[in-house]
Design a protein around this motif. Structure first.
Motif, mmCIF file in Angstrom:
data_model
loop_
_atom_site.group_PDB
_atom_site.id
_atom_site.type_symbol
_atom_site.label_atom_id
_atom_site.label_comp_id
_atom_site.label_asym_id
_atom_site.label_seq_id
_atom_site.Cartn_x
_atom_site.Cartn_y
_atom_site.Cartn_z
ATOM 1 N N HIS A 49 0.813 -1.218 0.000
ATOM 2 C CA HIS A 49 0.000 0.000 0.000
ATOM 3 C C HIS A 49 0.849 1.272 0.000
ATOM 4 C CE1 HIS A 49 -2.757 -3.170 1.279
ATOM 5 N NE2 HIS A 49 -3.628 -2.464 0.586
ATOM 6 N N SER A 50 2.104 1.136 -0.407
ATOM 7 C CA SER A 50 2.996 2.289 -0.493
ATOM 8 C C SER A 50 3.260 2.624 -1.953
ATOM 9 C CB SER A 50 4.335 1.984 0.196
ATOM 10 O OG SER A 50 4.143 1.789 1.573
ATOM 11 N N GLU A 51 3.405 3.905 -2.204
ATOM 12 C CA GLU A 51 3.763 4.365 -3.542
ATOM 13 C C GLU A 51 5.208 3.984 -3.833
ATOM 14 O OE1 GLU A 51 1.613 5.841 -5.631
ATOM 15 O OE2 GLU A 51 0.028 5.710 -4.113
ATOM 16 N N ALA A 52 5.567 3.981 -5.096
ATOM 17 C CA ALA A 52 6.903 3.572 -5.528
ATOM 18 C C ALA A 52 8.003 4.400 -4.865
ATOM 19 C CB ALA A 52 7.020 3.659 -7.049
ATOM 20 N N ASP A 53 7.782 5.708 -4.683
ATOM 21 C CA ASP A 53 8.833 6.530 -4.071
ATOM 22 C C ASP A 53 9.082 6.130 -2.614
ATOM 23 O OD1 ASP A 53 6.326 7.621 -3.367
ATOM 24 O OD2 ASP A 53 7.173 9.609 -3.052
ATOM 25 N N LEU A 54 8.032 5.789 -1.879
ATOM 26 C CA LEU A 54 8.209 5.336 -0.506
ATOM 27 C C LEU A 54 8.867 3.953 -0.471
ATOM 28 C CD1 LEU A 54 7.914 5.803 2.490
ATOM 29 C CD2 LEU A 54 5.552 5.015 2.331
ATOM 30 N N GLN A 55 8.506 3.082 -1.400
ATOM 31 C CA GLN A 55 9.162 1.779 -1.494
ATOM 32 C C GLN A 55 10.658 1.964 -1.742
ATOM 33 O OE1 GLN A 55 6.940 -0.156 -4.603
ATOM 34 N NE2 GLN A 55 5.475 -1.049 -3.159
ATOM 35 N N ASN A 56 10.993 2.873 -2.638
ATOM 36 C CA ASN A 56 12.407 3.146 -2.925
ATOM 37 C C ASN A 56 13.127 3.690 -1.692
ATOM 38 O OD1 ASN A 56 12.385 2.241 -5.599
ATOM 39 N ND2 ASN A 56 11.698 4.233 -6.346
ATOM 40 N N GLN A 57 12.464 4.543 -0.916
ATOM 41 C CA GLN A 57 13.055 5.070 0.313
ATOM 42 C C GLN A 57 13.315 3.938 1.311
ATOM 43 O OE1 GLN A 57 10.669 8.195 2.008
ATOM 44 N NE2 GLN A 57 10.610 9.347 0.098
ATOM 45 N N MET A 58 12.367 3.016 1.412
ATOM 46 C CA MET A 58 12.540 1.898 2.340
ATOM 47 C C MET A 58 13.705 1.011 1.904
ATOM 48 S SD MET A 58 8.699 0.755 3.514
ATOM 49 C CE MET A 58 7.819 0.938 1.963
ATOM 50 N N VAL A 59 13.815 0.761 0.603
ATOM 51 C CA VAL A 59 14.915 -0.050 0.089
ATOM 52 C C VAL A 59 16.244 0.652 0.353
ATOM 53 C CG1 VAL A 59 15.983 -0.928 -2.030
ATOM 54 C CG2 VAL A 59 13.549 -1.283 -1.620
ATOM 55 N N HIS A 60 16.294 1.958 0.117
ATOM 56 C CA HIS A 60 17.515 2.722 0.355
ATOM 57 C C HIS A 60 17.896 2.677 1.836
ATOM 58 C CE1 HIS A 60 20.579 5.756 -0.258
ATOM 59 N NE2 HIS A 60 20.062 6.434 0.760
ATOM 60 N N LYS A 61 16.908 2.863 2.718
ATOM 61 C CA LYS A 61 17.166 2.827 4.160
ATOM 62 C C LYS A 61 17.675 1.455 4.577
ATOM 63 C CE LYS A 61 16.447 5.710 6.672
ATOM 64 N NZ LYS A 61 17.334 6.777 7.166
ATOM 65 N N LEU A 62 17.101 0.407 4.026
ATOM 66 C CA LEU A 62 17.569 -0.945 4.323
ATOM 67 C C LEU A 62 18.996 -1.127 3.856
ATOM 68 C CD1 LEU A 62 17.134 -3.875 5.217
ATOM 69 C CD2 LEU A 62 16.126 -4.303 2.958
ATOM 70 N N LYS A 63 19.284 -0.714 2.631
ATOM 71 C CA LYS A 63 20.634 -0.862 2.077
ATOM 72 C C LYS A 63 21.651 -0.112 2.925
ATOM 73 C CE LYS A 63 23.224 -0.660 -2.213
ATOM 74 N NZ LYS A 63 24.052 -1.774 -1.820
ATOM 75 N N GLU A 64 21.308 1.075 3.396
ATOM 76 C CA GLU A 64 22.207 1.874 4.245
ATOM 77 C C GLU A 64 22.593 1.146 5.526
ATOM 78 O OE1 GLU A 64 20.190 5.442 5.362
ATOM 79 O OE2 GLU A 64 20.870 6.557 3.633
ATOM 80 N N HIS A 65 21.708 0.301 6.031
ATOM 81 C CA HIS A 65 21.931 -0.307 7.338
ATOM 82 C C HIS A 65 22.305 -1.778 7.306
ATOM 83 C CE1 HIS A 65 19.888 3.454 8.242
ATOM 84 N NE2 HIS A 65 20.614 3.416 9.347
ATOM 85 N N LEU A 66 22.506 -2.319 6.111
ATOM 86 C CA LEU A 66 22.994 -3.687 6.007
ATOM 87 C C LEU A 66 24.506 -3.689 6.160
ATOM 88 C CD1 LEU A 66 20.891 -5.065 3.009
ATOM 89 C CD2 LEU A 66 20.680 -5.689 5.425
ATOM 90 N N PRO A 67 25.043 -4.699 6.809
ATOM 91 C CA PRO A 67 26.496 -4.764 6.945
ATOM 92 C C PRO A 67 27.158 -4.848 5.572
ATOM 93 C CG PRO A 67 25.423 -6.440 8.303
ATOM 94 C CD PRO A 67 24.379 -5.807 7.451
ATOM 95 N N HIS A 68 28.316 -4.248 5.462
ATOM 96 C CA HIS A 68 29.051 -4.268 4.181
ATOM 97 C C HIS A 68 30.011 -5.403 4.152
ATOM 98 C CE1 HIS A 68 27.753 -0.009 4.336
ATOM 99 N NE2 HIS A 68 27.417 -0.327 3.107
#
Length: 68
Positions: A49-68
């Motif tokens: 139920h989220s728009e594409a821009d919010l989905q992209n923000q969630m993916v970006h936030k997840l990527k930022e916090h995954l171990p490298h």
């Protein structure tokens, strides 16, 4: 994931107000592993139920916090 599990999780939270839903999520995050499927169902609803821009923000936030 079993459809009955999804339905049970949804039924457990469907009549809760915002504060109660916040509590369910806050209590589940970092909690016991048995709670993870419930968070998955809740995230699925948010994602669907989220728009594409919010989905992209969630993916970006997840990527930022995954171990490298």
């Amino acid at each position: 994931m079993n459809l009955n599990l999804r339905q049970a999780i949804i039924q457990r939270v469907q009549d809760k107000n915002d504060e109660e839903l916040y509590g369910v999520i806050a209590d589940s995050v970092g909690g016991e592993e048995r709670l993870l499927p419930g968070l998955g169902v809740l995230f699925e609803i948010i994602w669907q139920h989220s728009e594409a821009d919010l989905q992209n923000q969630m993916v970006h936030k997840l990527k930022e916090h995954l171990p490298h």
